[in-house]
Design an enzyme around this catalytic site. Structure first.
Site, PDB file in Angstrom:
ATOM      1  N   VAL A  56       0.825  -1.211   0.000  1.00 12.91           N
ATOM      2  CA  VAL A  56       0.000   0.000   0.000  1.00 12.91           C
ATOM      3  C   VAL A  56       0.857   1.258   0.000  1.00 12.91           C
ATOM      4  O   VAL A  56       0.427   2.322  -0.473  1.00 12.91           O
ATOM      5  CB  VAL A  56      -0.951  -0.022   1.223  1.00 12.91           C
ATOM      6  CG1 VAL A  56      -0.170  -0.011   2.520  1.00 12.91           C
ATOM      7  CG2 VAL A  56      -1.930   1.147   1.185  1.00 12.91           C
ATOM      8  N   LYS A  57       2.090   1.169   0.491  1.00 11.38           N
ATOM      9  CA  LYS A  57       2.939   2.346   0.626  1.00 11.38           C
ATOM     10  C   LYS A  57       3.438   2.891  -0.706  1.00 11.38           C
ATOM     11  O   LYS A  57       3.985   4.005  -0.751  1.00 11.38           O
ATOM     12  CB  LYS A  57       4.114   2.042   1.545  1.00 11.38           C
ATOM     13  CG  LYS A  57       3.722   1.706   2.975  1.00 11.38           C
ATOM     14  CD  LYS A  57       3.031   2.875   3.658  1.00 11.38           C
ATOM     15  CE  LYS A  57       2.800   2.596   5.137  1.00 11.38           C
ATOM     16  NZ  LYS A  57       2.189   3.741   5.840  1.00 11.38           N
ATOM     17  N   ASP A  58       3.259   2.142  -1.785  1.00 13.65           N
ATOM     18  CA  ASP A  58       3.612   2.684  -3.101  1.00 13.65           C
ATOM     19  C   ASP A  58       2.839   3.967  -3.386  1.00 13.65           C
ATOM     20  O   ASP A  58       3.355   4.888  -4.029  1.00 13.65           O
ATOM     21  CB  ASP A  58       3.295   1.668  -4.197  1.00 13.65           C
ATOM     22  CG  ASP A  58       4.263   0.515  -4.230  1.00 13.65           C
ATOM     23  OD1 ASP A  58       5.160   0.452  -3.368  1.00 13.65           O
ATOM     24  OD2 ASP A  58       4.121  -0.345  -5.121  1.00 13.65           O
TER      25      ASP A  58
END
Length: 325
Positions: A43-45
């Site tokens: 999700v951190k992309d």
């Protein structure tokens, strides 16, 4: 032809997946946003891309500039990918309580990794503060500052929230998310509440964190811990989380998280990390409280490959009194 032309263009638009075991048991539709299908694997992309774009647009990050961040791993991995694609060197400060797999991935991606002892945020030697000071010493360097840079929150307001709304045809009844920086929960909640104020938004907290207390009482008081989860929980309220429209919070123990992660691996084939396990436990708790017939959405943050030495290590679990069974 429908062609994705860059790493950045591949970020987002992840599937929404029904978790059959939990859905069937609760009578609700428990749906997970498959963020492990982002090109950097988490999700951190999304936050990484929005943060770098913000620095580029402001002129703070110029060609050849250095991107610096303090991270438990996934944001650093996302930043390293984006930096490679855009031609920036990347320096990552990490606490020493994270899985070695994350350090290895970052080094493979070409990031310079500086592992520092884990100390509280109030300590000047905290890894995040060290990252900020180092970035400030550079002529052409920026501190990503994922915890307090609200480009993180904006990423989820502009991408994740709209995707969930579209994928559920506006039928989402509750959104549940664990919190590290707060960007995911805050951004998605803000968007969904604008679409339908009745959508229930719930913070899922691990033990050894102050955020459950913050939502329930307004005071950030640490709960008993620690937890083996990585990248979630916090002792403070970040700028990304401040003012977020959050209705409630639930706490999940490591015992329940571990048992659910292994159960889903054995019964459905899903290979999830610990923060996803926290999210799914919490989503089931919210579904049972709301009753059958509701649609509850949560985040499948990343897969389990970064946690083989801990979450999927029988000896590591046994030393902490945890068991997959």
């Amino acid at each position: 032809m429908d062609i994705t032309r860059s790493f950045a263009d591949a970020v987002g638009n992840t599937p929404l997946i029904r978790i059959n075991t939990l859905s069937d048991e609760t009578g609700c539709e428990i749906l997970g946003k498959a963020e492990f299908m982002n090109p950097g694997g988490s999700v951190k992309d999304r936050a990484a891309l929005w943060i770098i774009r913000e620095h580029e647009r402001s002129g703070a990050l110029r060609p050849g500039g250095v991107v610096v961040e303090g991270t438990a791993g996934n944001t650093g991995i996302g930043l390293a990918h984006i930096c490679n694609a855009r031609g920036y060197p990347c320096v990552i400060y990490m606490p020493d309580n994270q899985s070695p797999e994350k350090v290895e991935i970052l080094k493979t991606l070409g990031a310079e990794v500086r592992v520092r002892p884990m100390v509280p945020y109030r300590d000047d030697n905290n890894y995040q503060k060290k990252a900020g000071r180092y970035a400030a010493s550079l002529d052409n360097g920026v501190w990503a500052n994922q915890f307090d840079n609200v480009a993180n929150r904006l990423a989820h307001y502009e991408s994740t929230g709209p995707e969930i709304w579209q994928q559920t045809d506006g039928g989402v009844d509750a959104f549940v998310s664990s919190v590290g920086t707060g960007g995911t929960l805050a951004g998605v909640s803000e968007f969904l509440k604008e679409k339908n104020a009745a959508v229930r938004t719930v913070l899922a907290d691990c033990m050894g964190s102050a955020l459950y207390s913050y939502v329930k009482t307004g005071e950030a008081t640490m709960s008993q811990g620690p937890s083996i989860t990585e990248g979630i929980g916090n002792s403070r309220v970040t700028d990304n989380l401040k003012g977020a429209p959050v209705d409630d919070a639930v706490q999940v123990t490591d015992r329940d998280m571990v048992q659910l992660v292994y159960r889903l691996l054995r019964d459905e084939g899903w290979f999830f990390g610990s923060s996803t396990g926290i999210n799914l436990c919490a989503a089931a708790m919210v579904a049972r409280e709301m009753g059958p017939g509701h649609t509850v959405v949560t985040m499948l943050c990343d897969d389990g490959s970064k946690y083989r030495s801990r979450l999927f290590n029988a000896e590591f679990l046994a030393e902490r009194g945890l068991s997959p069974d």
